[in-house]
Design a protein around this motif. Structure first.
Motif, PDB file in Angstrom:
ATOM      1  N   GLY A 118       0.809  -1.203   0.000  1.00  0.00           N
ATOM      2  CA  GLY A 118       0.000   0.000   0.000  1.00  0.00           C
ATOM      3  C   GLY A 118       0.847   1.260   0.000  1.00  0.00           C
ATOM      4  N   TYR A 119       0.207   2.373  -0.334  1.00  0.00           N
ATOM      5  CA  TYR A 119       0.886   3.671  -0.356  1.00  0.00           C
ATOM      6  C   TYR A 119       1.051   4.168   1.075  1.00  0.00           C
ATOM      7  N   GLY A 120       2.260   4.596   1.405  1.00  0.00           N
ATOM      8  CA  GLY A 120       2.589   4.910   2.788  1.00  0.00           C
ATOM      9  C   GLY A 120       1.694   5.947   3.430  1.00  0.00           C
ATOM     10  N   ALA A 121       1.374   7.029   2.717  1.00  0.00           N
ATOM     11  CA  ALA A 121       0.560   8.093   3.312  1.00  0.00           C
ATOM     12  C   ALA A 121      -0.849   7.598   3.634  1.00  0.00           C
ATOM     13  N   ILE A 122      -1.409   6.730   2.797  1.00  0.00           N
ATOM     14  CA  ILE A 122      -2.744   6.196   3.041  1.00  0.00           C
ATOM     15  C   ILE A 122      -2.713   5.271   4.253  1.00  0.00           C
ATOM     16  N   THR A 123      -1.664   4.474   4.363  1.00  0.00           N
ATOM     17  CA  THR A 123      -1.526   3.593   5.531  1.00  0.00           C
ATOM     18  C   THR A 123      -1.359   4.415   6.801  1.00  0.00           C
ATOM     19  N   MET A 124      -0.595   5.503   6.735  1.00  0.00           N
ATOM     20  CA  MET A 124      -0.430   6.362   7.919  1.00  0.00           C
ATOM     21  C   MET A 124      -1.768   6.941   8.355  1.00  0.00           C
ATOM     22  N   GLY A 125      -2.610   7.298   7.402  1.00  0.00           N
ATOM     23  CA  GLY A 125      -3.936   7.789   7.745  1.00  0.00           C
ATOM     24  C   GLY A 125      -4.771   6.731   8.442  1.00  0.00           C
ATOM     25  N   ALA A 126      -4.663   5.486   7.989  1.00  0.00           N
ATOM     26  CA  ALA A 126      -5.380   4.389   8.643  1.00  0.00           C
ATOM     27  C   ALA A 126      -4.873   4.197  10.068  1.00  0.00           C
ATOM     28  N   GLU A 127      -3.576   4.350  10.255  1.00  0.00           N
ATOM     29  CA  GLU A 127      -3.016   4.208  11.600  1.00  0.00           C
ATOM     30  C   GLU A 127      -3.522   5.318  12.523  1.00  0.00           C
ATOM     31  N   ARG A 128      -3.634   6.521  11.997  1.00  0.00           N
ATOM     32  CA  ARG A 128      -4.153   7.623  12.810  1.00  0.00           C
ATOM     33  C   ARG A 128      -5.618   7.383  13.171  1.00  0.00           C
ATOM     34  N   LEU A 129      -6.396   6.875  12.208  1.00  0.00           N
ATOM     35  CA  LEU A 129      -7.780   6.515  12.500  1.00  0.00           C
ATOM     36  C   LEU A 129      -7.850   5.483  13.621  1.00  0.00           C
ATOM     37  N   ALA A 130      -7.007   4.482  13.551  1.00  0.00           N
ATOM     38  CA  ALA A 130      -7.016   3.447  14.580  1.00  0.00           C
ATOM     39  C   ALA A 130      -6.673   4.019  15.951  1.00  0.00           C
ATOM     40  N   ARG A 131      -5.695   4.922  16.000  1.00  0.00           N
ATOM     41  CA  ARG A 131      -5.314   5.503  17.292  1.00  0.00           C
ATOM     42  C   ARG A 131      -6.454   6.287  17.922  1.00  0.00           C
ATOM     43  N   ARG A 132      -7.273   6.924  17.114  1.00  0.00           N
ATOM     44  CA  ARG A 132      -8.382   7.715  17.653  1.00  0.00           C
ATOM     45  C   ARG A 132      -9.340   6.857  18.470  1.00  0.00           C
ATOM     46  N   PHE A 133      -9.481   5.599  18.107  1.00  0.00           N
ATOM     47  CA  PHE A 133     -10.502   4.763  18.740  1.00  0.00           C
ATOM     48  C   PHE A 133      -9.929   3.572  19.502  1.00  0.00           C
ATOM     49  N   GLY A 134      -8.610   3.484  19.594  1.00  0.00           N
ATOM     50  CA  GLY A 134      -8.023   2.322  20.250  1.00  0.00           C
ATOM     51  C   GLY A 134      -8.146   1.063  19.417  1.00  0.00           C
ATOM     52  N   ALA A 135      -8.237   1.235  18.105  1.00  0.00           N
ATOM     53  CA  ALA A 135      -8.290   0.090  17.195  1.00  0.00           C
ATOM     54  C   ALA A 135      -6.864  -0.294  16.788  1.00  0.00           C
ATOM     55  N   VAL A 167      -8.295  -1.534   3.519  1.00  0.00           N
ATOM     56  CA  VAL A 167      -7.765  -0.483   2.648  1.00  0.00           C
ATOM     57  C   VAL A 167      -6.827  -1.164   1.661  1.00  0.00           C
ATOM     58  N   VAL A 168      -7.151  -1.106   0.363  1.00  0.00           N
ATOM     59  CA  VAL A 168      -6.387  -1.868  -0.626  1.00  0.00           C
ATOM     60  C   VAL A 168      -6.250  -1.063  -1.913  1.00  0.00           C
ATOM     61  N   ASP A 169      -5.086  -1.195  -2.546  1.00  0.00           N
ATOM     62  CA  ASP A 169      -4.792  -0.469  -3.779  1.00  0.00           C
ATOM     63  C   ASP A 169      -5.374  -1.188  -4.990  1.00  0.00           C
TER      64      ASP A 169
END
Length: 411
Positions: A118-135, A167-169
């Protein structure tokens, strides 16, 4: 071995040589269309005229920007196989992903699946989403040469009762291959899992890219292969909760439904959106999109073979990396062992070769192996790839600590 067969330099219907239709620096060899695109002169001129109009009469321009953006959506959405009412302009693929991430609600312990391609910036966004909710974010490892069936099975096996989002390319950025996103999304939907398809490279390379992608949300960049001005992408969704999607800037259309609320964004420069149909129409009228895809594939195949042939004497493995699901314009050529082994090293090599020998390239890294990611457009010609062999291959071999027995000769 006979020299790779390049198509003759391409000519547009207007009689112009294709490379002359783009205002690219003739002192530089341009072999990296896929990263930032390149805008044809006719599109640059159209956007400049739009900007002049806005500057001449701002009070006429901005209150009517929404109707102009909507008209551009009406002309652009069919290009990716989408309906106008399902499509919103956004600045780029990362912005589209952020819009979707901002709308999602997760719970502690939920899972998001991403891939190692996957594209790094998109994966980083997913990681930030997960941190918001403890996912949590889990990575599905996809072997470079895995078949479509194997990839679908890897995703199916990775699903758990806690998985909420994939999340998939559609086309992977570092490895330049097509993934079976519709099959992945359909399998996920059967388990109640939603799918966000990153189609950043898909518009222009895949006919009706949004329509064939599957999933709940799709986005694609229009500044890449369609050659629109930078800052133009589409977000497409038919999801029942799409009214939870909001632009990154709240403006006076905030009370309107999706996608109308995206048409007004204060005083942003919307000429990137407005000039997009001109870019799409330019290639269609001057060459034809189906013919363009065929031509780009022929250029990419010949270019990759020429470069691989120059590198073959200096490694144990064939540098040419044929993928199970290639796309028309991009190819991978393996670098000598140890070169470009990380993303940072690959990026540094790209800038070093630009500064030192005047060649724009894209180098990528996957699982510790470096690659030259070739990406061709209609303006590329055989001489561009010959220049890569003459200027870049000696630099690559030198940096890899390989001494050539003879001077490098083109096949």
């Amino acid at each position: 071995m006979p020299a790779p067969l390049f198509p003759a330099p391409l000519t547009l219907n207007s009689g112009m040589r294709a490379r002359d239709a783009w205002p690219l620096d003739r002192e530089v060899i341009h072999l990296n269309h896929g990263s930032f695109g390149a805008v044809p002169s006719v599109v640059v001129e159209h956007q400049d005229a739009l900007r002049r109009r806005a500057d001449l009469s701002p009070v006429e321009w901005f209150p009517r920007i929404a109707e102009r953006v909507q008209a551009a959506r009406e002309r652009t959405a069919p290009f990716v196989g989408a309906r106008t009412e399902d499509s919103a302009f956004v600045p780029n693929a990362s912005a589209a992903a952020t819009v979707v991430y901002n709308a999602l609600q997760l719970e502690t312990g939920d899972e998001i699946l991403v891939t190692d391609q996957g594209y790094g910036a998109i994966t980083m966004g997913a990681e930030r989403l997960a941190r918001r909710f403890g996912a949590t974010v889990r990575t599905v490892a996809l072997p470079l040469l895995a078949s479509d069936d194997e990839i679908v099975q890897l995703f199916t096996d990775a699903l758990t009762p806690r998985t909420r989002l994939i999340v998939v390319d559609q086309i992977t950025s570092p490895t330049a291959r097509l993934l079976p996103t519709r099959r992945i999304a359909d399998a996920a939907a059967q388990r109640g899992v939603r799918t966000l398809v990153d189609g950043a490279h898909a518009p222009g390379l895949i006919p009706d890219a949004a329509a064939v992608a599957g999933g709940d949300w799709w986005f694609g960049n229009l500044h890449k292969w369609p050659c629109a001005p930078r800052g133009s992408a589409l977000l497409v969704t038919t999801a029942p909760d799409r009214d939870e999607l909001w632009p990154l800037i709240d403006s006076w259309a905030a009370r309107e439904p999706y996608p109308i609320r995206f048409d007004t964004q204060g005083t942003i420069d919307a000429t990137t959106y407005l000039a997009t149909p001109t870019a799409i129409d330019f290639i269609e009228s001057e060459f034809g999109w189906a013919a363009a895809r065929t031509a780009m594939a022929e250029i990419a195949d010949a270019g990759a073979e020429l470069i691989a042939e120059a590198l073959r004497p200096y490694g144990d493995e064939d540098p040419l990396t044929p993928l199970p699901s290639p796309v028309p314009s991009m190819r991978l050529v393996r670098l000598p062992l140890g070169l470009g082994a990380t993303r940072e090293e690959a990026d540094a090599l790209r800038m070093d070769l630009l500064d030192e020998v005047g060649v724009e390239t894209a180098f990528t890294s996957f699982r510790g192996v470096g690659y030259f990611r070739l990406s061709a457009h209609l303006y590329n010609e055989a001489a561009d790839y010959e220049a890569f062999v003459e200027r870049c291959v000696p630099q690559i071999l030198s940096r890899a600590g390989i001494r050539r027995a003879d001077s490098l000769v083109l096949p």
